[in-house]
Design a protein around this motif. Structure first.
Motif, PDB file in Angstrom:
ATOM      1  N   ASP A   6       4.692  33.103  25.176  1.00  0.00           N
ATOM      2  CA  ASP A   6       5.310  31.923  25.775  1.00  0.00           C
ATOM      3  C   ASP A   6       6.377  31.387  24.823  1.00  0.00           C
ATOM      4  N   PRO A   7       7.564  31.010  25.356  1.00  0.00           N
ATOM      5  CA  PRO A   7       8.619  30.492  24.469  1.00  0.00           C
ATOM      6  C   PRO A   7       8.196  29.248  23.704  1.00  0.00           C
ATOM      7  N   GLU A   8       7.151  28.532  24.179  1.00  0.00           N
ATOM      8  CA  GLU A   8       6.696  27.331  23.468  1.00  0.00           C
ATOM      9  C   GLU A   8       5.906  27.678  22.211  1.00  0.00           C
ATOM     10  N   LEU A   9       5.452  28.932  22.117  1.00  0.00           N
ATOM     11  CA  LEU A   9       4.660  29.303  20.934  1.00  0.00           C
ATOM     12  C   LEU A   9       5.567  29.488  19.727  1.00  0.00           C
ATOM     13  N   PRO A  10       5.135  29.032  18.556  1.00  0.00           N
ATOM     14  CA  PRO A  10       5.987  29.195  17.377  1.00  0.00           C
ATOM     15  C   PRO A  10       6.178  30.664  17.015  1.00  0.00           C
ATOM     16  N   LEU A  11       7.369  30.979  16.543  1.00  0.00           N
ATOM     17  CA  LEU A  11       7.660  32.358  16.144  1.00  0.00           C
ATOM     18  C   LEU A  11       6.834  32.731  14.911  1.00  0.00           C
ATOM     19  N   PRO A  12       5.976  33.754  15.024  1.00  0.00           N
ATOM     20  CA  PRO A  12       5.174  34.131  13.840  1.00  0.00           C
ATOM     21  C   PRO A  12       6.020  34.924  12.841  1.00  0.00           C
ATOM     22  N   PHE A  13       5.728  34.771  11.564  1.00  0.00           N
ATOM     23  CA  PHE A  13       6.410  35.540  10.524  1.00  0.00           C
ATOM     24  C   PHE A  13       5.583  36.774  10.185  1.00  0.00           C
ATOM     25  N   ASP A  14       6.245  37.781   9.662  1.00  0.00           N
ATOM     26  CA  ASP A  14       5.506  39.006   9.334  1.00  0.00           C
ATOM     27  C   ASP A  14       4.626  38.819   8.105  1.00  0.00           C
ATOM     28  N   LYS A  15       4.958  37.827   7.257  1.00  0.00           N
ATOM     29  CA  LYS A  15       4.129  37.545   6.072  1.00  0.00           C
ATOM     30  C   LYS A  15       3.781  36.054   6.036  1.00  0.00           C
ATOM     31  N   VAL A  16       2.638  35.737   5.425  1.00  0.00           N
ATOM     32  CA  VAL A  16       2.255  34.350   5.177  1.00  0.00           C
ATOM     33  C   VAL A  16       2.696  34.012   3.744  1.00  0.00           C
ATOM     34  N   ARG A  17       3.413  32.905   3.592  1.00  0.00           N
ATOM     35  CA  ARG A  17       4.012  32.568   2.295  1.00  0.00           C
ATOM     36  C   ARG A  17       3.419  31.280   1.727  1.00  0.00           C
ATOM     37  N   PRO A  30      -5.241  33.387   4.862  1.00  0.00           N
ATOM     38  CA  PRO A  30      -4.343  33.882   5.917  1.00  0.00           C
ATOM     39  C   PRO A  30      -3.393  34.974   5.424  1.00  0.00           C
ATOM     40  N   ALA A  31      -3.069  34.964   4.122  1.00  0.00           N
ATOM     41  CA  ALA A  31      -2.145  35.970   3.583  1.00  0.00           C
ATOM     42  C   ALA A  31      -2.794  37.347   3.461  1.00  0.00           C
ATOM     43  N   LEU A  32      -4.107  37.429   3.734  1.00  0.00           N
ATOM     44  CA  LEU A  32      -4.747  38.753   3.741  1.00  0.00           C
ATOM     45  C   LEU A  32      -4.104  39.655   4.794  1.00  0.00           C
ATOM     46  N   ARG A  33      -3.473  39.029   5.789  1.00  0.00           N
ATOM     47  CA  ARG A  33      -2.839  39.853   6.822  1.00  0.00           C
ATOM     48  C   ARG A  33      -1.487  40.423   6.362  1.00  0.00           C
ATOM     49  N   VAL A  79       2.568  29.147   4.939  1.00  0.00           N
ATOM     50  CA  VAL A  79       3.614  29.158   5.962  1.00  0.00           C
ATOM     51  C   VAL A  79       3.529  30.479   6.717  1.00  0.00           C
ATOM     52  N   CYS A  80       3.133  30.421   7.984  1.00  0.00           N
ATOM     53  CA  CYS A  80       2.978  31.661   8.745  1.00  0.00           C
ATOM     54  C   CYS A  80       3.861  31.732   9.974  1.00  0.00           C
ATOM     55  N   ASN A  81       4.558  30.621  10.304  1.00  0.00           N
ATOM     56  CA  ASN A  81       5.424  30.670  11.486  1.00  0.00           C
ATOM     57  C   ASN A  81       6.536  29.631  11.373  1.00  0.00           C
ATOM     58  N   LYS A  95       0.853  -1.190   0.000  1.00  0.00           N
ATOM     59  CA  LYS A  95       0.000   0.000   0.000  1.00  0.00           C
ATOM     60  C   LYS A  95       0.887   1.238   0.000  1.00  0.00           C
ATOM     61  N   LEU A  96       0.443   2.280  -0.713  1.00  0.00           N
ATOM     62  CA  LEU A  96       1.167   3.539  -0.648  1.00  0.00           C
ATOM     63  C   LEU A  96       0.942   4.181   0.712  1.00  0.00           C
ATOM     64  N   LYS A  97       1.959   4.893   1.160  1.00  0.00           N
ATOM     65  CA  LYS A  97       1.795   5.638   2.425  1.00  0.00           C
ATOM     66  C   LYS A  97       1.469   7.078   2.103  1.00  0.00           C
ATOM     67  N   LEU A  98       0.472   7.606   2.770  1.00  0.00           N
ATOM     68  CA  LEU A  98       0.014   8.969   2.525  1.00  0.00           C
ATOM     69  C   LEU A  98      -0.001   9.750   3.837  1.00  0.00           C
ATOM     70  N   ALA A  99       0.576  10.952   3.794  1.00  0.00           N
ATOM     71  CA  ALA A  99       0.558  11.823   4.976  1.00  0.00           C
ATOM     72  C   ALA A  99      -0.131  13.124   4.593  1.00  0.00           C
ATOM     73  N   THR A 100      -0.771  13.740   5.573  1.00  0.00           N
ATOM     74  CA  THR A 100      -1.383  15.052   5.328  1.00  0.00           C
ATOM     75  C   THR A 100      -1.051  15.955   6.504  1.00  0.00           C
ATOM     76  N   THR A 101      -1.022  17.258   6.228  1.00  0.00           N
ATOM     77  CA  THR A 101      -0.846  18.197   7.328  1.00  0.00           C
ATOM     78  C   THR A 101      -1.554  19.494   6.999  1.00  0.00           C
ATOM     79  N   SER A 102      -1.859  20.253   8.035  1.00  0.00           N
ATOM     80  CA  SER A 102      -2.425  21.583   7.853  1.00  0.00           C
ATOM     81  C   SER A 102      -1.468  22.578   8.497  1.00  0.00           C
ATOM     82  N   LEU A 103      -0.975  23.532   7.698  1.00  0.00           N
ATOM     83  CA  LEU A 103      -0.108  24.591   8.223  1.00  0.00           C
ATOM     84  C   LEU A 103      -1.024  25.770   8.547  1.00  0.00           C
ATOM     85  N   ALA A 104      -0.828  26.927   7.867  1.00  0.00           N
ATOM     86  CA  ALA A 104      -1.761  28.039   8.086  1.00  0.00           C
ATOM     87  C   ALA A 104      -2.966  27.819   7.187  1.00  0.00           C
ATOM     88  N   GLY A 105      -3.882  27.006   7.661  1.00  0.00           N
ATOM     89  CA  GLY A 105      -5.092  26.677   6.900  1.00  0.00           C
ATOM     90  C   GLY A 105      -6.247  26.505   7.869  1.00  0.00           C
TER      91      GLY A 105
END
Ligand code: SF4
Length: 180
Positions: free
Chosen positions: A124-135, A94-97, A62-64, A5-15
């Motif tokens: 909090d240091p555990e929070l991901p560093l946000p970027f100024d633009k969404v790419r 998300p890139a509207l910002r 990609v936002c962070n 069987k093929l292996k399939l992965a999915t993820t949600s970034l800034a979505g």
């Protein structure tokens, strides 16, 4: 010998997970899908890290800094990487910002809106560093396929995944190519 069987992965970034919902809109064909592919990292399996995979579906831009980490992990592990939906392809909603100063965004959300706790901007240091633009994700990693739409229709997901599973090029008719 049984075919692997093929292996399939999915993820949600800034979505918004709408693309994942559209994938699930294949309805009862999900049973056919699980006979073709095995899910690796995905919100559907709750596996947290992507292992070696054949297909990686990436929703969201990609936002962070964490998005970059996850995206690079996907690129490293997935033989075929697919940018799924407008957010992954262009940054989308998300890139509207991108036209607003990030600090102004934070103040609007955390300090001016009623109901937020004491108007404190989370730091909090555990929070991901946000970027100024969404790419879009192609600015960070190489992308093999783009599946447009907000979200792409369920039938477009079906054609993409079944074609790749069969080792052929996906054929997306005009009706399956959405740009809104
Ligand atoms: Fe949500 Fe549309 Fe972005 Fe998909 S493309 S994550 S449906 S906003």
């Amino acid at each position: 010998m049984a075919e692997r069987k093929l292996k399939l992965a999915t993820t949600s970034l800034a979505g918004c997970f709408g693309c994942h919902m559209s994938l699930l809109d294949i309805d009862e064909r999900i049973l056919d899908l699980v006979s073709l592919v095995e899910f690796d990292r995905s919100p559907l399996t709750d596996i947290k890290h992507c292992g070696p995979c054949d297909i990686g579906l990436v929703e969201g831009g990609v936002c962070n800094a964490e998005n970059v980490h996850v995206l690079r992990e996907f690129r490293k592990n997935c033989r075929i990487l697919v940018a799924v939906g407008a957010c992954a392809i262009t940054g989308g909603v998300p890139a509207l910002r991108n036209n607003v100063d990030l600090w102004d965004c934070f103040r609007e959300v955390y300090q001016y809106e009623p109901g937020t706790k004491k108007g404190v901007i989370p730091n909090d240091p555990e929070l991901p560093l946000p970027f100024d633009k969404v790419r879009p994700i192609y600015e960070v990693v190489r992308v093999d396929y783009f599946l447009p739409g907000c979200p792409p229709p369920a039938d477009a997901f079906w054609e993409l995944v079944t074609a790749l599973a069969a080792g052929r090029e996906p054929k997306l008719e005009a009706a399956l190519l959405k740009y809104d």
